[in-house]
Motif scaffolding. Structure first.
Motif, short mmCIF file in Angstrom:
data_model
loop_
_atom_site.label_atom_id
_atom_site.label_comp_id
_atom_site.label_asym_id
_atom_site.label_seq_id
_atom_site.Cartn_x
_atom_site.Cartn_y
_atom_site.Cartn_z
N GLY A 139 0.79 -1.13 0.19
CA GLY A 139 0.02 0.12 0.23
C GLY A 139 0.57 1.32 -0.09
O GLY A 139 0.30 2.37 -0.12
N GLY A 140 2.14 1.16 0.13
CA GLY A 140 3.00 2.26 -0.03
C GLY A 140 2.92 3.01 -1.38
O GLY A 140 2.50 2.48 -2.31
N GLY A 141 3.51 4.20 -1.44
CA GLY A 141 3.73 4.79 -2.69
C GLY A 141 4.02 6.42 -2.59
O GLY A 141 4.31 6.84 -1.79
N SER A 184 -1.22 -1.98 4.44
CA SER A 184 -1.82 -3.28 4.92
C SER A 184 -0.75 -4.11 5.30
O SER A 184 0.58 -4.13 4.67
CB SER A 184 -2.53 -4.05 3.65
N CYS A 185 -0.80 -5.02 6.35
CA CYS A 185 0.21 -5.93 7.08
C CYS A 185 -0.41 -7.46 7.01
O CYS A 185 -1.20 -7.64 7.84
CB CYS A 185 0.78 -5.36 8.04
N ALA A 186 -0.24 -8.11 6.00
CA ALA A 186 -0.74 -9.43 5.97
C ALA A 186 0.37 -10.44 6.75
O ALA A 186 1.30 -10.57 6.41
CB ALA A 186 -1.12 -9.82 4.44
N ALA A 187 -0.34 -11.30 7.69
CA ALA A 187 0.54 -12.15 8.50
C ALA A 187 0.20 -13.73 8.10
O ALA A 187 -1.01 -13.93 7.81
CB ALA A 187 0.15 -11.87 10.03
N SER A 188 1.12 -14.40 8.07
CA SER A 188 0.95 -15.91 8.11
C SER A 188 2.09 -16.39 9.02
O SER A 188 3.22 -15.99 9.36
CB SER A 188 1.38 -16.36 6.69
N GLY A 189 1.72 -17.65 9.63
CA GLY A 189 2.45 -18.35 10.45
C GLY A 189 2.15 -17.80 11.87
O GLY A 189 2.54 -18.58 12.95
N THR A 199 7.55 -0.76 3.53
CA THR A 199 7.14 -0.35 2.28
C THR A 199 7.32 1.19 2.14
O THR A 199 7.13 1.83 3.18
CB THR A 199 5.61 -0.60 2.13
N GLN A 200 7.74 1.79 1.09
CA GLN A 200 7.99 3.08 1.05
C GLN A 200 6.79 3.94 0.81
O GLN A 200 5.90 3.72 0.18
CB GLN A 200 9.08 3.53 -0.34
N VAL A 201 6.75 5.05 1.45
CA VAL A 201 5.79 6.19 1.58
C VAL A 201 6.70 7.49 1.15
O VAL A 201 7.49 7.77 2.11
CB VAL A 201 4.82 6.03 2.91
N THR A 202 6.00 8.07 0.11
CA THR A 202 6.74 9.19 -0.05
C THR A 202 5.80 10.32 -0.31
O THR A 202 4.96 10.32 -1.05
CB THR A 202 7.78 9.34 -1.50
#
Length: 126
Positions: A8-10, A21-26, A120-123
């Protein structure tokens, strides 16, 4: 194996909005404390917001209060950072993190967590 993956960065203009968003697994996120952190070039990683799994206490750093909101969707095992009224000083790499406990000093969420995404980069720039 635990994985946290941000998206979702940009690039956004000042005053604009993004949702990370941060999707988790495990891991099952609703049993973990979660947080968002960021790191700008030449600066230390800093806490933006975090939620304790024990009592749901939510903290925000002063500079984002009223503009950023953390939330989670347990059914999707995902949590989010809604960022509104973005400012150039919000430019950074943003990381999500999870741990059994969250560490704070006052309202400051300390970047000492067991599991981290890659960022994730946010500018924010016109």
């Amino acid at each position: 194996q635990v994985r946290l993956v941000e998206s979702g960065g940009g690039l956004v203009q000042p005053g604009g909005s993004l949702r990370l968003s941060c999707a988790a697994s495990g891991i099952v996120l609703d049993t973990y404390s979660i947080g968002w952190f960021r790191q700008a070039p030449g600066k230390d990683r800093e806490g933006i917001t975090c939620i304790s799994s024990s009592d749901g206490t939510t903290s925000y750093r002063d500079s984002v209060k009223g503009r950023f909101t953390i939330s989670r969707d347990n059914a999707k095992n995902t949590f989010y950072l809604q960022m509104n009224n973005l400012k150039p000083e919000d430019t950074a790499v943003y990381f999500c993190a999870a741990d059994s406990v969250v560490h704070r000093i006052g309202d400051q969420c300390i970047p000492v967590m067991d599991y981290w995404g890659k960022g994730t980069q946010v500018t924010v720039s016109s």
